[in-house]
Design a protein around this motif. Sequence first.
Motif, PDB file in Angstrom:
ATOM      1  N   SER A 134     -10.173  38.197  47.182  1.00  6.42           N
ATOM      2  CA  SER A 134      -9.918  39.747  47.268  1.00  6.42           C
ATOM      3  C   SER A 134     -10.262  39.430  45.454  1.00  6.42           C
ATOM      4  CB  SER A 134      -9.409  40.512  47.559  1.00  6.42           C
ATOM      5  OG  SER A 134      -9.053  40.856  48.730  1.00  6.42           O
ATOM      6  N   HIS A 135      -9.749  39.072  44.528  1.00  9.42           N
ATOM      7  CA  HIS A 135     -10.084  38.900  43.120  1.00  9.42           C
ATOM      8  C   HIS A 135     -11.130  38.517  42.539  1.00  9.42           C
ATOM      9  CE1 HIS A 135      -9.078  37.936  38.873  1.00  9.42           C
ATOM     10  NE2 HIS A 135      -8.786  39.019  39.208  1.00  9.42           N
ATOM     11  N   ALA A 136     -11.540  37.262  43.380  1.00  6.40           N
ATOM     12  CA  ALA A 136     -12.433  36.765  42.937  1.00  6.40           C
ATOM     13  C   ALA A 136     -14.195  37.495  44.059  1.00  6.40           C
ATOM     14  CB  ALA A 136     -12.502  35.207  43.418  1.00  6.40           C
ATOM     15  N   LEU A 137     -13.714  37.881  44.789  1.00  4.63           N
ATOM     16  CA  LEU A 137     -14.846  38.409  45.373  1.00  4.63           C
ATOM     17  C   LEU A 137     -15.191  39.893  45.183  1.00  4.63           C
ATOM     18  CD1 LEU A 137     -14.471  36.906  49.112  1.00  4.63           C
ATOM     19  CD2 LEU A 137     -16.256  35.977  46.762  1.00  4.63           C
ATOM     20  N   ARG A 138     -14.036  40.450  44.616  1.00  8.82           N
ATOM     21  CA  ARG A 138     -14.654  41.966  44.186  1.00  8.82           C
ATOM     22  C   ARG A 138     -13.571  42.448  42.606  1.00  8.82           C
ATOM     23  NH1 ARG A 138      -8.965  44.448  48.022  1.00  8.82           N
ATOM     24  NH2 ARG A 138      -9.976  46.313  47.336  1.00  8.82           N
ATOM     25  N   HIS A 139     -13.891  41.518  42.076  1.00  5.09           N
ATOM     26  CA  HIS A 139     -13.338  41.798  40.820  1.00  5.09           C
ATOM     27  C   HIS A 139     -13.817  40.696  39.266  1.00  5.09           C
ATOM     28  CE1 HIS A 139     -11.344  45.493  42.348  1.00  5.09           C
ATOM     29  NE2 HIS A 139     -10.406  44.532  43.322  1.00  5.09           N
ATOM     30  N   GLU A 140     -13.690  39.327  39.621  1.00  4.63           N
ATOM     31  CA  GLU A 140     -13.725  38.382  38.390  1.00  4.63           C
ATOM     32  C   GLU A 140     -14.343  37.414  38.603  1.00  4.63           C
ATOM     33  OE1 GLU A 140     -11.465  40.250  34.603  1.00  4.63           O
ATOM     34  OE2 GLU A 140     -10.369  38.942  36.201  1.00  4.63           O
ATOM     35  N   PRO A 141     -15.902  37.467  39.857  1.00  2.00           N
ATOM     36  CA  PRO A 141     -16.049  36.161  39.930  1.00  2.00           C
ATOM     37  C   PRO A 141     -16.731  35.509  39.426  1.00  2.00           C
ATOM     38  CG  PRO A 141     -17.793  38.149  40.232  1.00  2.00           C
ATOM     39  CD  PRO A 141     -16.757  38.585  40.024  1.00  2.00           C
ATOM     40  N   TRP A 142     -17.083  36.044  38.594  1.00  2.00           N
ATOM     41  CA  TRP A 142     -17.408  34.666  36.937  1.00  2.00           C
ATOM     42  C   TRP A 142     -15.940  34.051  36.492  1.00  2.00           C
ATOM     43  CZ3 TRP A 142     -17.053  40.150  36.592  1.00  2.00           C
ATOM     44  CH2 TRP A 142     -16.542  40.908  35.990  1.00  2.00           C
ATOM     45  N   LEU A 143     -14.811  34.407  36.828  1.00  2.00           N
ATOM     46  CA  LEU A 143     -13.581  33.535  36.531  1.00  2.00           C
ATOM     47  C   LEU A 143     -13.525  32.562  37.512  1.00  2.00           C
ATOM     48  CD1 LEU A 143     -10.648  36.109  35.568  1.00  2.00           C
ATOM     49  CD2 LEU A 143     -12.422  34.908  34.345  1.00  2.00           C
ATOM     50  N   TYR A 144     -13.721  32.430  38.373  1.00  2.00           N
ATOM     51  CA  TYR A 144     -13.781  31.441  39.418  1.00  2.00           C
ATOM     52  C   TYR A 144     -15.540  30.653  39.227  1.00  2.00           C
ATOM     53  CZ  TYR A 144     -10.074  34.284  41.346  1.00  2.00           C
ATOM     54  OH  TYR A 144      -8.378  35.022  41.105  1.00  2.00           O
ATOM     55  N   GLU A 145     -16.693  30.917  38.989  1.00  2.00           N
ATOM     56  CA  GLU A 145     -17.227  30.217  38.331  1.00  2.00           C
ATOM     57  C   GLU A 145     -18.196  30.875  39.444  1.00  2.00           C
ATOM     58  OE1 GLU A 145     -17.649  26.397  36.629  1.00  2.00           O
ATOM     59  OE2 GLU A 145     -15.990  27.099  35.508  1.00  2.00           O
ATOM     60  N   LEU A 146     -18.070  32.434  40.631  1.00  2.00           N
ATOM     61  CA  LEU A 146     -18.752  32.064  41.559  1.00  2.00           C
ATOM     62  C   LEU A 146     -19.428  33.260  41.620  1.00  2.00           C
ATOM     63  CD1 LEU A 146     -16.085  32.903  44.194  1.00  2.00           C
ATOM     64  CD2 LEU A 146     -17.361  30.906  43.593  1.00  2.00           C
ATOM     65  N   GLU A 147     -21.389  33.250  41.823  1.00  2.00           N
ATOM     66  CA  GLU A 147     -22.511  33.957  41.840  1.00  2.00           C
ATOM     67  C   GLU A 147     -22.199  34.724  43.497  1.00  2.00           C
ATOM     68  OE1 GLU A 147     -24.820  34.932  39.368  1.00  2.00           O
ATOM     69  OE2 GLU A 147     -23.813  33.481  37.791  1.00  2.00           O
ATOM     70  N   LEU A 148     -22.053  36.387  42.987  1.00  2.00           N
ATOM     71  CA  LEU A 148     -22.566  37.348  44.502  1.00  2.00           C
ATOM     72  C   LEU A 148     -23.939  37.324  44.672  1.00  2.00           C
ATOM     73  CD1 LEU A 148     -19.557  40.096  44.010  1.00  2.00           C
ATOM     74  CD2 LEU A 148     -19.371  38.234  45.223  1.00  2.00           C
ATOM     75  N   ASP A 149     -24.254  37.707  45.634  1.00  2.00           N
ATOM     76  CA  ASP A 149     -25.537  37.690  45.913  1.00  2.00           C
ATOM     77  C   ASP A 149     -26.044  39.308  45.771  1.00  2.00           C
ATOM     78  OD1 ASP A 149     -24.724  38.621  48.462  1.00  2.00           O
ATOM     79  OD2 ASP A 149     -26.329  36.983  49.322  1.00  2.00           O
ATOM     80  N   ASP A 150     -26.933  39.707  46.208  1.00  2.00           N
ATOM     81  CA  ASP A 150     -26.903  41.185  46.574  1.00  2.00           C
ATOM     82  C   ASP A 150     -26.059  41.896  47.084  1.00  2.00           C
ATOM     83  OD1 ASP A 150     -28.998  41.106  43.921  1.00  2.00           O
ATOM     84  OD2 ASP A 150     -30.842  41.166  45.655  1.00  2.00           O
ATOM     85  N   GLU A 151     -25.717  41.142  48.086  1.00  2.00           N
ATOM     86  CA  GLU A 151     -24.866  42.276  48.811  1.00  2.00           C
ATOM     87  C   GLU A 151     -23.558  41.522  48.747  1.00  2.00           C
ATOM     88  OE1 GLU A 151     -26.496  40.997  52.842  1.00  2.00           O
ATOM     89  OE2 GLU A 151     -28.527  42.912  52.219  1.00  2.00           O
ATOM     90  N   GLY A 152     -22.858  41.022  48.072  1.00  2.00           N
ATOM     91  CA  GLY A 152     -21.557  40.584  47.855  1.00  2.00           C
ATOM     92  C   GLY A 152     -21.276  39.110  48.247  1.00  2.00           C
ATOM     93  N   TRP A 153     -22.343  38.750  48.975  1.00  2.00           N
ATOM     94  CA  TRP A 153     -21.993  36.819  49.700  1.00  2.00           C
ATOM     95  C   TRP A 153     -21.852  36.031  48.213  1.00  2.00           C
ATOM     96  CZ3 TRP A 153     -20.688  36.961  54.740  1.00  2.00           C
ATOM     97  CH2 TRP A 153     -20.914  38.392  55.127  1.00  2.00           C
ATOM     98  N   VAL A 154     -21.024  34.414  48.762  1.00  2.00           N
ATOM     99  CA  VAL A 154     -20.591  33.850  48.245  1.00  2.00           C
ATOM    100  C   VAL A 154     -20.363  32.337  49.597  1.00  2.00           C
ATOM    101  CG1 VAL A 154     -19.610  34.442  46.154  1.00  2.00           C
ATOM    102  CG2 VAL A 154     -18.464  33.368  47.314  1.00  2.00           C
TER     103      VAL A 154
END
Length: 183
Positions: free
Chosen positions: A15-35
């Motif tokens: 939840s933290h990675a996908l909802r709040h701070e994906p950059w801390l996990y080096e993740l890029e959400l697409d326009d709909e929030g998918w990784v």
Amino acid sequence: MRDYLDIGAISRAVSHALRHEPWLYELELDDEGWVPVGELLAALRAERPDEWQVLGESDLTEMISRSDKRRHELRDGKIRALYGHSVPGRLLKQPAEPPAVLYHGTSPEAVALIRSDGLRPMGRQYVHLSIDQDTAKQVGSRKSRTPILLLVNAGEAHASGVMFYRGNDLVWLADFVPSAFVE
């Protein structure tokens, strides 16, 4: 889910990675929030290498199925959080016709502001509304020991042009709900 994996800790981290701070996990959400699931798993394994080195997609599937609230979705090798985002930028949602009535749980201190200004997303991207009173009370209890339950005339608001979006089976989202539609 292997017995030694803490499902609550995994769910909180996802939840933290996908909802709040994906950059801390080096993740890029697409326009709909998918990784991609592989990218999330690599980030989680790096986060806790001693505990989560063997974490796999089947563990995420089980985490989602065991959850009392449907917070995440897996599809076509990707994963996303369904609602609750506080990331900068706006995730795209498809407008939908809501049920006639929805509920919002809040603190007694917030009621006066809601009555004058309506329901606003505050630190999130959307206003969160529940399809039933029990879920709304549970949400409100995070804000107060004595939550206030508000009824939202969602059907009337929608007919007046307020946009609603399905979050999951229990949660609906709105950009803003004017006070005229909140009881």
